[in-house]
Design a protein around this motif. Structure first.
Motif, PDB file in Angstrom:
ATOM      1  N   ARG A 184     -16.526   7.033  -2.427  1.00 30.05           N
ATOM      2  CA  ARG A 184     -16.733   5.638  -2.014  1.00 30.05           C
ATOM      3  C   ARG A 184     -15.392   4.931  -1.854  1.00 30.05           C
ATOM      4  O   ARG A 184     -15.186   4.176  -0.897  1.00 30.05           O
ATOM      5  CB  ARG A 184     -17.605   4.934  -3.047  1.00 30.05           C
ATOM      6  N   MET A 185     -14.455   5.165  -2.788  1.00 30.02           N
ATOM      7  CA  MET A 185     -13.134   4.542  -2.688  1.00 30.02           C
ATOM      8  C   MET A 185     -12.406   5.007  -1.438  1.00 30.02           C
ATOM      9  O   MET A 185     -11.791   4.195  -0.726  1.00 30.02           O
ATOM     10  CB  MET A 185     -12.305   4.887  -3.924  1.00 30.02           C
ATOM     11  N   LEU A 186     -12.461   6.296  -1.148  1.00 30.96           N
ATOM     12  CA  LEU A 186     -11.793   6.822   0.041  1.00 30.96           C
ATOM     13  C   LEU A 186     -12.425   6.263   1.313  1.00 30.96           C
ATOM     14  O   LEU A 186     -11.727   6.037   2.308  1.00 30.96           O
ATOM     15  CB  LEU A 186     -11.864   8.356   0.050  1.00 30.96           C
ATOM     16  N   MET A 226     -11.776   4.206   6.065  1.00 29.25           N
ATOM     17  CA  MET A 226     -12.632   3.757   7.166  1.00 29.25           C
ATOM     18  C   MET A 226     -13.070   2.302   7.026  1.00 29.25           C
ATOM     19  O   MET A 226     -13.919   1.834   7.776  1.00 29.25           O
ATOM     20  CB  MET A 226     -13.868   4.666   7.258  1.00 29.25           C
ATOM     21  N   ASN A 227     -12.509   1.612   6.037  1.00 32.69           N
ATOM     22  CA  ASN A 227     -12.879   0.214   5.795  1.00 32.69           C
ATOM     23  C   ASN A 227     -14.390   0.069   5.580  1.00 32.69           C
ATOM     24  O   ASN A 227     -14.984  -0.950   5.930  1.00 32.69           O
ATOM     25  CB  ASN A 227     -12.417  -0.672   6.957  1.00 32.69           C
ATOM     26  N   ALA A 228     -15.005   1.102   5.000  1.00 32.93           N
ATOM     27  CA  ALA A 228     -16.460   1.104   4.761  1.00 32.93           C
ATOM     28  C   ALA A 228     -16.745   0.358   3.465  1.00 32.93           C
ATOM     29  O   ALA A 228     -17.001   0.964   2.412  1.00 32.93           O
ATOM     30  CB  ALA A 228     -16.969   2.537   4.692  1.00 32.93           C
ATOM     31  N   LYS A 229     -16.695  -0.952   3.549  1.00 32.33           N
ATOM     32  CA  LYS A 229     -16.795  -1.783   2.347  1.00 32.33           C
ATOM     33  C   LYS A 229     -18.223  -2.222   2.029  1.00 32.33           C
ATOM     34  O   LYS A 229     -18.489  -2.687   0.923  1.00 32.33           O
ATOM     35  CB  LYS A 229     -15.916  -3.029   2.511  1.00 32.33           C
ATOM     36  N   ILE A 288     -17.513  -8.273  -3.884  1.00 35.55           N
ATOM     37  CA  ILE A 288     -17.224  -7.788  -5.234  1.00 35.55           C
ATOM     38  C   ILE A 288     -15.754  -7.389  -5.268  1.00 35.55           C
ATOM     39  O   ILE A 288     -15.333  -6.488  -4.540  1.00 35.55           O
ATOM     40  CB  ILE A 288     -18.106  -6.578  -5.599  1.00 35.55           C
ATOM     41  N   ALA A 289     -14.983  -8.064  -6.083  1.00 30.91           N
ATOM     42  CA  ALA A 289     -13.533  -7.838  -6.127  1.00 30.91           C
ATOM     43  C   ALA A 289     -13.216  -6.568  -6.908  1.00 30.91           C
ATOM     44  O   ALA A 289     -12.507  -6.588  -7.932  1.00 30.91           O
ATOM     45  CB  ALA A 289     -12.830  -9.046  -6.745  1.00 30.91           C
ATOM     46  N   TYR A 290     -13.746  -5.464  -6.422  1.00 28.04           N
ATOM     47  CA  TYR A 290     -13.595  -4.188  -7.093  1.00 28.04           C
ATOM     48  C   TYR A 290     -13.702  -3.079  -6.058  1.00 28.04           C
ATOM     49  O   TYR A 290     -14.125  -3.308  -4.917  1.00 28.04           O
ATOM     50  CB  TYR A 290     -14.685  -4.013  -8.160  1.00 28.04           C
ATOM     51  N   SER A 291     -13.342  -1.848  -6.472  1.00 30.49           N
ATOM     52  CA  SER A 291     -13.438  -0.715  -5.553  1.00 30.49           C
ATOM     53  C   SER A 291     -14.729   0.064  -5.743  1.00 30.49           C
ATOM     54  O   SER A 291     -14.971   1.053  -5.052  1.00 30.49           O
ATOM     55  CB  SER A 291     -12.233   0.216  -5.740  1.00 30.49           C
ATOM     56  N   TYR A 292     -15.558  -0.354  -6.703  1.00 28.10           N
ATOM     57  CA  TYR A 292     -16.885   0.233  -6.897  1.00 28.10           C
ATOM     58  C   TYR A 292     -17.763  -0.830  -7.546  1.00 28.10           C
ATOM     59  O   TYR A 292     -17.279  -1.890  -7.964  1.00 28.10           O
ATOM     60  CB  TYR A 292     -16.826   1.497  -7.770  1.00 28.10           C
ATOM     61  N   PHE A 313      -6.989  10.907  -3.125  1.00 26.00           N
ATOM     62  CA  PHE A 313      -7.501  12.132  -2.512  1.00 26.00           C
ATOM     63  C   PHE A 313      -6.961  13.363  -3.238  1.00 26.00           C
ATOM     64  O   PHE A 313      -7.707  14.314  -3.512  1.00 26.00           O
ATOM     65  CB  PHE A 313      -7.112  12.176  -1.038  1.00 26.00           C
ATOM     66  N   LEU A 314      -5.670  13.353  -3.571  1.00 33.21           N
ATOM     67  CA  LEU A 314      -5.075  14.487  -4.275  1.00 33.21           C
ATOM     68  C   LEU A 314      -5.698  14.665  -5.657  1.00 33.21           C
ATOM     69  O   LEU A 314      -5.980  15.793  -6.086  1.00 33.21           O
ATOM     70  CB  LEU A 314      -3.563  14.287  -4.399  1.00 33.21           C
ATOM     71  N   ILE A 315      -5.927  13.555  -6.354  1.00 38.82           N
ATOM     72  CA  ILE A 315      -6.577  13.615  -7.660  1.00 38.82           C
ATOM     73  C   ILE A 315      -7.968  14.213  -7.529  1.00 38.82           C
ATOM     74  O   ILE A 315      -8.387  15.053  -8.337  1.00 38.82           O
ATOM     75  CB  ILE A 315      -6.644  12.204  -8.297  1.00 38.82           C
TER      76      ILE A 315
END
Length: 314
Positions: A82-84, A89-92, A176-180, A34-36
């Motif tokens: 999307r990552m946040l 919110m566990n919005a996967k 998908i074993a990824y954050s995006y 978030f800071l980035i």
């Protein structure tokens, strides 16, 4: 070759895992992310507005910097929210079409940034070798052509990605074993022969980032040859200082890619979560650091930033 005993037909929804193995730490990861994001937004919007408002900065180097800021803003906007959402919110869940869209636009902006860094290397090459013809060679029409070429190349190279992914008919899992939604992350959970997809993925890297890095190295080799032919040490230092900011940005942008490629070539297998964290650095650190580097190392930017800060204080 990837095979499945209990395959899943093309799902309507994928599940993004975030950072597998570190799910319990997602809340902690969200803080630096978030800071980035905030620092990146403020820094790049500031740089873009300064270049637009100050007519004395309407020269090739700063116009390319404004282009870089726009692409950086697009890159973080396509990834961090999307990552946040996953971390907070566990919005996967992500729809298949949204996944295809993300796998196109995220690398699109990344490849465009690489192209802009190459254009900035060419800018420094012209400034060092042809200082008297600098503004003539890099006039507005040339900059427009360069920007168009950067966009066209990125679109051409990456358009096949969602098309090829759309043709995948069955998958081992929806997770998908990824954050995006990365193209290769989706391909690796597909069933059947994925060799052509792997070849395409390698071709994208070589045809974009790989070629750009080689040309940048060649460009700076020629630049350094010219600089060290200058008899005056003071003139050498001044010439090198004009390249300093760009070299710092290049180092930040390409070092994660080079590290990842070298580790694979040398047979070093990182933990999956560590690989994902490094991959996230591709898209997060350079957009945040670029405006900071140019604000600190460029005199014109320093003056404007100090002027803005003094106005806020008063």
């Amino acid at each position: 070759m990837s095979s499945c005993n209990n395959s899943i037909t093309q799902p309507l929804i994928f599940i993004l895992a975030g950072i597998p193995g570190l799910e319990s730490a997602h809340g902690w990861f969200s803080v630096p992310f978030f800071l980035i994001f905030i620092i990146t937004l403020i820094g790049n919007v500031t740089i873009f507005n300064i270049v637009c408002l100050e007519k004395s900065l309407h020269e090739p180097m700063f116009l390319l910097l404004a282009m870089l800021s726009v692409v950086d803003l697009c890159l973080v906007s396509a990834t961090v929210p999307r990552m946040l959402g996953i971390f907070w919110m566990n919005a996967k869940e992500i729809s298949f079409d949204a996944c295809l869209t993300q796998m196109f636009f995220i690398p699109l902006f990344y490849v465009m940034e690489s192209g802009i860094l190459l254009a900035m290397a060419f800018d420094r090459f012209v400034a060092i070798w042809y200082p008297l013809r600098y503004t003539t060679i890099l006039d507005s029409s040339t900059l427009v052509k360069m920007a168009t070429a950067i966009l066209v190349r990125a679109v051409t190279v990456l358009t096949p990605a969602p098309i090829l992914a759309k043709r995948l008919e069955s998958f081992q899992t929806q997770v998908i074993a990824y954050s995006y939604c990365a193209y290769m992350a989706v391909v690796m959970i597909a069933c059947g022969d994925i060799s052509s997809h792997i070849v395409y993925g390698l071709m994208v890297i070589v045809a974009s980032v790989g070629i750009d890095l080689v040309l940048i190295i060649v460009s700076y080799t020629i630049i350094l040859r010219a600089v060290f032919r200058i008899p005056s040490w003071e003139a050498r230092g001044k010439a090198l200082s004009t390249c300093g900011s760009h070299l710092c940005v290049i180092g930040l942008f390409y070092s994660p890619v080079v590290f990842s490629v070298l580790s694979q070539m040398l047979g070093y297998h990182m933990a999956p979560y560590l690989q994902i964290i490094i991959d996230n650095l591709y898209f997060l650190v350079p957009p945040m650091a670029n405006p900071l580097i140019y604000a600190v190392r460029t005199k014109q930017m320093q003056e404007w930033v100090l002027r803005i800060l003094s106005c806020h204080r008063s």
